[in-house]
Design a protein around this motif. Sequence first.
Motif, PDB file in Angstrom:
ATOM      1  N   VAL A 169     -17.667 -18.231  -1.300  1.00  0.00           N
ATOM      2  CA  VAL A 169     -16.704 -17.172  -1.016  1.00  0.00           C
ATOM      3  C   VAL A 169     -15.602 -17.250  -2.066  1.00  0.00           C
ATOM      4  O   VAL A 169     -15.009 -18.311  -2.275  1.00  0.00           O
ATOM      5  CB  VAL A 169     -16.095 -17.305   0.395  1.00  0.00           C
ATOM      6  N   ILE A 170     -15.346 -16.142  -2.741  1.00  0.00           N
ATOM      7  CA  ILE A 170     -14.335 -16.107  -3.794  1.00  0.00           C
ATOM      8  C   ILE A 170     -13.270 -15.074  -3.431  1.00  0.00           C
ATOM      9  O   ILE A 170     -13.590 -13.936  -3.073  1.00  0.00           O
ATOM     10  CB  ILE A 170     -14.962 -15.743  -5.155  1.00  0.00           C
ATOM     11  N   ASP A 171     -12.006 -15.482  -3.522  1.00  0.00           N
ATOM     12  CA  ASP A 171     -10.908 -14.536  -3.314  1.00  0.00           C
ATOM     13  C   ASP A 171     -10.877 -13.513  -4.437  1.00  0.00           C
ATOM     14  O   ASP A 171     -11.115 -13.840  -5.608  1.00  0.00           O
ATOM     15  CB  ASP A 171      -9.565 -15.273  -3.300  1.00  0.00           C
ATOM     16  N   CYS A 172     -10.568 -12.285  -4.087  1.00  0.00           N
ATOM     17  CA  CYS A 172     -10.408 -11.235  -5.097  1.00  0.00           C
ATOM     18  C   CYS A 172      -9.319 -10.276  -4.646  1.00  0.00           C
ATOM     19  O   CYS A 172      -8.889 -10.293  -3.491  1.00  0.00           O
ATOM     20  CB  CYS A 172     -11.725 -10.487  -5.331  1.00  0.00           C
ATOM     21  N   THR A 173      -8.867  -9.458  -5.572  1.00  0.00           N
ATOM     22  CA  THR A 173      -7.919  -8.394  -5.269  1.00  0.00           C
ATOM     23  C   THR A 173      -8.631  -7.069  -5.471  1.00  0.00           C
ATOM     24  O   THR A 173      -9.136  -6.791  -6.560  1.00  0.00           O
ATOM     25  CB  THR A 173      -6.687  -8.466  -6.191  1.00  0.00           C
ATOM     26  N   VAL A 174      -8.718  -6.271  -4.425  1.00  0.00           N
ATOM     27  CA  VAL A 174      -9.362  -4.957  -4.502  1.00  0.00           C
ATOM     28  C   VAL A 174      -8.349  -3.979  -5.079  1.00  0.00           C
ATOM     29  O   VAL A 174      -7.271  -3.782  -4.519  1.00  0.00           O
ATOM     30  CB  VAL A 174      -9.839  -4.498  -3.112  1.00  0.00           C
ATOM     31  N   GLN A 196     -10.571  -7.376  -8.876  1.00  0.00           N
ATOM     32  CA  GLN A 196     -10.136  -8.343  -9.871  1.00  0.00           C
ATOM     33  C   GLN A 196     -10.329  -9.745  -9.309  1.00  0.00           C
ATOM     34  O   GLN A 196     -10.141  -9.975  -8.112  1.00  0.00           O
ATOM     35  CB  GLN A 196      -8.666  -8.133 -10.229  1.00  0.00           C
ATOM     36  N   LEU A 197     -10.670 -10.675 -10.194  1.00  0.00           N
ATOM     37  CA  LEU A 197     -10.843 -12.066  -9.799  1.00  0.00           C
ATOM     38  C   LEU A 197     -10.568 -12.943 -11.011  1.00  0.00           C
ATOM     39  O   LEU A 197     -10.423 -12.452 -12.134  1.00  0.00           O
ATOM     40  CB  LEU A 197     -12.233 -12.319  -9.232  1.00  0.00           C
ATOM     41  N   ALA A 202     -22.025  -3.246 -10.813  1.00  0.00           N
ATOM     42  CA  ALA A 202     -22.354  -2.147 -11.717  1.00  0.00           C
ATOM     43  C   ALA A 202     -21.797  -2.394 -13.112  1.00  0.00           C
ATOM     44  O   ALA A 202     -22.434  -2.080 -14.114  1.00  0.00           O
ATOM     45  CB  ALA A 202     -21.814  -0.828 -11.165  1.00  0.00           C
ATOM     46  N   ILE A 203     -20.573  -2.929 -13.179  1.00  0.00           N
ATOM     47  CA  ILE A 203     -19.920  -3.239 -14.448  1.00  0.00           C
ATOM     48  C   ILE A 203     -19.265  -4.607 -14.301  1.00  0.00           C
ATOM     49  O   ILE A 203     -18.582  -4.870 -13.319  1.00  0.00           O
ATOM     50  CB  ILE A 203     -18.844  -2.195 -14.822  1.00  0.00           C
ATOM     51  N   ARG A 204     -19.487  -5.457 -15.276  1.00  0.00           N
ATOM     52  CA  ARG A 204     -18.931  -6.804 -15.243  1.00  0.00           C
ATOM     53  C   ARG A 204     -18.022  -7.004 -16.451  1.00  0.00           C
ATOM     54  O   ARG A 204     -18.429  -6.802 -17.588  1.00  0.00           O
ATOM     55  CB  ARG A 204     -20.049  -7.851 -15.270  1.00  0.00           C
ATOM     56  N   ARG A 205     -16.781  -7.377 -16.188  1.00  0.00           N
ATOM     57  CA  ARG A 205     -15.834  -7.767 -17.220  1.00  0.00           C
ATOM     58  C   ARG A 205     -15.399  -9.201 -16.933  1.00  0.00           C
ATOM     59  O   ARG A 205     -15.655  -9.710 -15.844  1.00  0.00           O
ATOM     60  CB  ARG A 205     -14.639  -6.817 -17.254  1.00  0.00           C
ATOM     61  N   PRO A 206     -14.711  -9.864 -17.861  1.00  0.00           N
ATOM     62  CA  PRO A 206     -14.361 -11.276 -17.628  1.00  0.00           C
ATOM     63  C   PRO A 206     -13.573 -11.514 -16.353  1.00  0.00           C
ATOM     64  O   PRO A 206     -13.808 -12.506 -15.647  1.00  0.00           O
ATOM     65  CB  PRO A 206     -13.525 -11.636 -18.865  1.00  0.00           C
ATOM     66  N   ASN A 207     -12.657 -10.603 -16.005  1.00  0.00           N
ATOM     67  CA  ASN A 207     -11.792 -10.817 -14.836  1.00  0.00           C
ATOM     68  C   ASN A 207     -11.839  -9.671 -13.843  1.00  0.00           C
ATOM     69  O   ASN A 207     -10.927  -9.532 -13.017  1.00  0.00           O
ATOM     70  CB  ASN A 207     -10.346 -11.052 -15.276  1.00  0.00           C
ATOM     71  N   SER A 208     -12.892  -8.844 -13.905  1.00  0.00           N
ATOM     72  CA  SER A 208     -13.010  -7.769 -12.944  1.00  0.00           C
ATOM     73  C   SER A 208     -14.461  -7.331 -12.813  1.00  0.00           C
ATOM     74  O   SER A 208     -15.279  -7.582 -13.705  1.00  0.00           O
ATOM     75  CB  SER A 208     -12.146  -6.560 -13.328  1.00  0.00           C
ATOM     76  N   LEU A 209     -14.750  -6.691 -11.692  1.00  0.00           N
ATOM     77  CA  LEU A 209     -16.084  -6.177 -11.417  1.00  0.00           C
ATOM     78  C   LEU A 209     -15.947  -4.769 -10.845  1.00  0.00           C
ATOM     79  O   LEU A 209     -14.993  -4.475 -10.112  1.00  0.00           O
ATOM     80  CB  LEU A 209     -16.813  -7.038 -10.390  1.00  0.00           C
ATOM     81  N   GLU A 210     -16.913  -3.907 -11.165  1.00  0.00           N
ATOM     82  CA  GLU A 210     -17.075  -2.669 -10.426  1.00  0.00           C
ATOM     83  C   GLU A 210     -18.346  -2.795  -9.620  1.00  0.00           C
ATOM     84  O   GLU A 210     -19.414  -3.146 -10.155  1.00  0.00           O
ATOM     85  CB  GLU A 210     -17.107  -1.466 -11.365  1.00  0.00           C
ATOM     86  N   LEU A 211     -18.231  -2.508  -8.328  1.00  0.00           N
ATOM     87  CA  LEU A 211     -19.329  -2.710  -7.406  1.00  0.00           C
ATOM     88  C   LEU A 211     -19.872  -1.377  -6.934  1.00  0.00           C
ATOM     89  O   LEU A 211     -19.108  -0.413  -6.738  1.00  0.00           O
ATOM     90  CB  LEU A 211     -18.865  -3.519  -6.191  1.00  0.00           C
ATOM     91  N   SER A 212     -21.175  -1.323  -6.720  1.00  0.00           N
ATOM     92  CA  SER A 212     -21.832  -0.153  -6.167  1.00  0.00           C
ATOM     93  C   SER A 212     -22.419  -0.547  -4.821  1.00  0.00           C
ATOM     94  O   SER A 212     -23.134  -1.542  -4.711  1.00  0.00           O
ATOM     95  CB  SER A 212     -22.941   0.323  -7.112  1.00  0.00           C
ATOM     96  N   PHE A 213     -22.109   0.218  -3.777  1.00  0.00           N
ATOM     97  CA  PHE A 213     -22.589  -0.078  -2.423  1.00  0.00           C
ATOM     98  C   PHE A 213     -23.838   0.744  -2.109  1.00  0.00           C
ATOM     99  O   PHE A 213     -23.993   1.855  -2.590  1.00  0.00           O
ATOM    100  CB  PHE A 213     -21.530   0.250  -1.375  1.00  0.00           C
ATOM    101  N   GLY A 214     -24.655   0.187  -1.259  1.00  0.00           N
ATOM    102  CA  GLY A 214     -25.796   0.919  -0.757  1.00  0.00           C
ATOM    103  C   GLY A 214     -26.998   0.900  -1.687  1.00  0.00           C
ATOM    104  O   GLY A 214     -26.984   0.329  -2.763  1.00  0.00           O
TER     105      GLY A 214
END
Length: 415
Positions: A360-365, A376-377, A403-415
Amino acid sequence: MSVALDIFPLPQKSEDERLAAVERYDILDTPREPAFDRIAALVRLVFGVETSIVSMIDAHRQWYKASEGTPLTEVPISETFCRYAMTGPEPMIVPDASQDERFRDSPHVTAERGVRFYASVPLTTEDGHNIGTICAIDSHPRQFSGRELEIFRELARVAMSEMELRRLATTDGLTGISTRRAFKEDAEKYVALARRHRSQLSAIAFDIDRFKVINDTYGHAAGDAVLKAVTKAVEPILRQSDIFGRLGGEEFGVILPDADGNAAMVVAEKLRHALLQLSFPGSRPPLTVAASFGVATFDPSADTYDSLMLKADEALYEAKRSGRNKSMPWSGATLATTRQVERRRVLKAGKLVFNDRRSVIDCTVRALWEDGAEVQLSNSADVPDELTLEIPSSNFKWDGKVAIRRPNSLELSFG
């Protein structure tokens, strides 16, 4: 693998309200500013400590607005002492961290010349939310007198006063152009007009290449000189109707009303070549400047200000990946931005869950839309392509893919 902790022993709704207060000041990931640098310098000078920090704390990290005596710019919240200072209004004083059961096993304490003395005061808004801290840190144990404690409190009040002034400011103190907040406010008016009249509108995002190397090689004063020189080189090329702002440390944005993609690319190339002509006599080795540019065109049927700038940022990111010192149009090739979705900007505490809930990793939505999110993480490298995003305060849970991976952030696709 980083594992989430129960960072603040507060009701989750209270944490949501605290993060809303952090968002209100719009200070995360903004450039250095002299007012806060002076506060960090005063903390170090007045108390004779090795390290001083003025910080903001979101859902996953302590981010340094100003600091002296440390090369770090942020740390995961699970590693920072300041998480304990955020639970109440009073200062936290630790005379010797090696004797404190909360901290004695921390790698920051057990390291050579590790932390011994630690003091922090929360930065508290008028409506009672702790949004950050100022810290004094040293590798030798010591005490804090009552007088020193009162001075420390006053410095925290000064920091909050500066944040209030900054919140109202529209001009960047170093470059004299629009702040991030003012740029967005003005740009949103142009976006509304372009949508209403179905008129052309384009955006440029650009970033000085290898700016950290400039700061490390020549010093922050030289870095500031570069930012000022870039601003002066750009302004004559733009029209009076264009909007120009500083969005981050070395990141800038331009809004071009009544300009299609081709016209915006011409402007971006003019700007890129103008920066290549900059010179800084007396610098050794000779200092040169280059930048990468991303260009995006407004779609009145789908885009908001945020999605338009996201497209420009995607194009900028592609220019960086393909070798830097380039101008790139947005290609529409990424999943999260090719679909017509309305992004809702948020600042919420989230958790990324995977490995059968063993990780489990903390992140900021930072944004949500119908079937996706931006988070962001501290480090995305260890996050798998499939995971679950949870927002505890809302009891929301989505299974998704990266969907998109950057060093300190992710874009997620649901479903």
